[in-house]
Design a protein around this motif. Structure first.
Motif, PDB file in Angstrom:
ATOM      1  N   UNK A 170       0.840  -1.209   0.000  1.00  0.00           N
ATOM      2  CA  UNK A 170       0.000   0.000   0.000  1.00  0.00           C
ATOM      3  C   UNK A 170       0.870   1.252   0.000  1.00  0.00           C
ATOM      4  N   UNK A 171       1.987   1.201   0.734  1.00  0.00           N
ATOM      5  CA  UNK A 171       2.919   2.335   0.740  1.00  0.00           C
ATOM      6  C   UNK A 171       3.487   2.574  -0.653  1.00  0.00           C
ATOM      7  N   UNK A 172       3.918   1.495  -1.307  1.00  0.00           N
ATOM      8  CA  UNK A 172       4.495   1.608  -2.656  1.00  0.00           C
ATOM      9  C   UNK A 172       3.453   2.143  -3.632  1.00  0.00           C
ATOM     10  N   UNK A 173       2.207   1.661  -3.489  1.00  0.00           N
ATOM     11  CA  UNK A 173       1.109   2.133  -4.351  1.00  0.00           C
ATOM     12  C   UNK A 173       0.870   3.632  -4.164  1.00  0.00           C
ATOM     13  N   UNK A 174       1.153   4.121  -2.968  1.00  0.00           N
ATOM     14  CA  UNK A 174       0.989   5.552  -2.677  1.00  0.00           C
ATOM     15  C   UNK A 174       2.218   6.379  -3.039  1.00  0.00           C
ATOM     16  N   UNK A 175       3.182   5.732  -3.714  1.00  0.00           N
ATOM     17  CA  UNK A 175       4.358   6.453  -4.184  1.00  0.00           C
ATOM     18  C   UNK A 175       5.474   6.584  -3.161  1.00  0.00           C
ATOM     19  N   UNK A 176       5.370   5.823  -2.073  1.00  0.00           N
ATOM     20  CA  UNK A 176       6.413   5.865  -1.033  1.00  0.00           C
ATOM     21  C   UNK A 176       7.432   4.751  -1.277  1.00  0.00           C
ATOM     22  N   UNK A 177       8.651   4.878  -0.733  1.00  0.00           N
ATOM     23  CA  UNK A 177       9.658   3.824  -0.943  1.00  0.00           C
ATOM     24  C   UNK A 177       9.263   2.509  -0.276  1.00  0.00           C
TER      25      UNK A 177
END
Length: 436
Positions: A109-116
């Motif tokens: 979910x973090x990656x989907x939100x553009x986070x590392x």
């Protein structure tokens, strides 16, 4: 839901992220998991060497005192699950698989939100926090992965007691080029209102730790092993007197273990002051029953075969003193394997003179491994009796052929290969304990 193998493969796949110091990623990950770290009271252990032993002493003592205690350590010797334990029992494969599944969802979910993507250590740390919350641990004893200030474990708040073990030169690329710079990173775990118990060591290190404690309003305690008396050393049992406890016994070898045990006792005294009472009996039993593989551990008797995780200058210095103390006039054969990013030149310099023969190996399955041949070439500059082995099996076979019944075989260097070496030794080796 992922199975156990898939969980391990998932963490393995993240290794390309390497080491990324900082708390932003772990803070976001834990927030998405409901901030599990806020549900437990913490004892935080930082330092260059001795962290694992001190953590083992403290967590065993606290379990003996009747508390439900989580412990989080790295690296491990034989089983990945050794990293996360409750009351000395490894996390089950089922709990690890389910927990890793939840952590992976939060990471995705973090990656989907553009986070590392969080690093492997951040993922493991979040998993440990979740497991301790799920198991309703009252106390958690955490080993810092690297440094302190920017280590993922430093997300915790409201620590009861911080423990600072021996500090030396290690991870200079990340932590600094002087003892003071490294000490400042380690002291970064000290929280307002806590108590920091620091091993007596070089004045410049103590000054940095004490200044940090004062700056944040924490109590500073210096743990002085020089106050221990009537010390009796041994490879399988050691004893000493300290404070009002009378005779205290430990089952870990090495002269330096007395200082580690005293540090653990002082830390437990301070934990008692924070309202988690620890009886003298719990301290006595906990010290005696603590096990910690890979720290001058006897794994076979004839010939005497020991393993030790001396992988940096400070640890190599301590190992050299132990060899000199325990094995004067004994013929010693080394099996040695190190990682490329360690100061192996200094490790060789400190230890080579005690060995009759040195067999080098390449630590298996580690991209950071220095090859057996490269290590042998370095050793050959100062020691003529060196041979590169093609595998761990070959190294053990060569060492046992070279050793007479009164000789000593000592395998040391990177912790990452010692578990595999114990597997090679097989049923003859002592059953590992204390890590699971």
């Amino acid at each position: 839901m992922m199975n156990y193998q898939e969980a391990l493969e998932y963490v393995g796949s993240l290794s390309v992220r390497g080491i990324v110091p900082g708390l932003e990623s772990i803070r976001e990950l834990c927030a998405r998991l409901g901030d599990p770290q806020k549900e437990v009271k913490w004892i935080h252990v930082a330092g260059t060497n001795g962290k694992g032993s001190v953590l083992a002493y403290v967590s065993t003592i606290l379990t003996k005192a009747g508390y439900k205690v989580g412990r989080y350590v790295s690296p491990t010797i034989r089983d990945y699950r050794e990293r996360i334990q409750v009351d000395g029992k490894m996390i089950s494969k089922k709990a690890l698989s389910e927990g890793m599944g939840r952590v992976k969802e939060a990471c995705d979910a973090m990656v989907a939100d553009g986070l590392p993507q969080p690093t492997p250590f951040e993922v493991e740390t979040a998993l440990a926090f979740c497991h301790f919350r799920d198991k309703k641990c009252q106390l958690g004893v955490l080993e810092v992965g690297m440094g302190g200030l920017l280590d993922a474990t430093n997300l915790i708040e409201g620590t009861l007691v911080e423990i600072i073990t021996s500090i030396g030169m290690d991870h200079v690329k990340f932590l600094g080029n002087t003892l003071e710079e490294i000490a400042a990173q380690k002291a970064g775990i000290i929280k307002p209102g806590s108590t920091v118990v620091c091993m007596d060591q070089k004045p410049e290190v103590l000054a940095v730790v004490e200044q940090k404690a004062e700056a944040v309003g924490a109590k500073f305690v210096c743990s002085r092993a020089s106050r221990a008396s009537k010390i009796r050393y041994g490879l399988e049992k050691q004893s000493f007197q300290y404070g009002n406890y009378g005779k205290l016994e430990i089952s870990l070898a090495g002269q330096f273990q007395i200082a580690n045990a005293v540090l653990a006792v002082d830390a437990c005294r301070e934990i008692s002051e924070k309202g988690f009472l620890v009886s003298d009996e719990a301290i006595k039993q906990g010290l005696l029953e603590t096990r910690w593989d890979g720290r001058l551990t006897v794994v076979k008797k004839k010939p005497l075969f020991l393993i030790d995780g001396a992988h940096n200058e400070d640890a190599a210095e301590k190992l050299a003193k132990s060899i000199e103390f325990y094995f004067t006039n004994r013929r010693i054969i080394y099996i040695m394997g190190v990682l490329r990013d360690k100061d192996y030149g200094r490790i060789i310099e400190l230890t080579h003179s005690f060995a009759d023969q040195i067999i080098t190996i390449t630590p298996p399955d580690n991209p950071r491994a220095l090859t057996a041949l490269e290590l042998a070439q370095e050793i050959a500059k100062v020691h003529p009796g060196v041979t590169a082995a093609g595998s761990l099996e070959e190294a053990v076979e060569m060492a046992e052929l070279l050793a007479g019944k009164d000789d000593v075989i000592l395998a040391f260097g990177s912790l990452s290969y010692l578990g595999k070496l114990m597997d090679v030794l097989g049923t003859d080796a002592k059953k590992p304990n204390g890590r699971g």
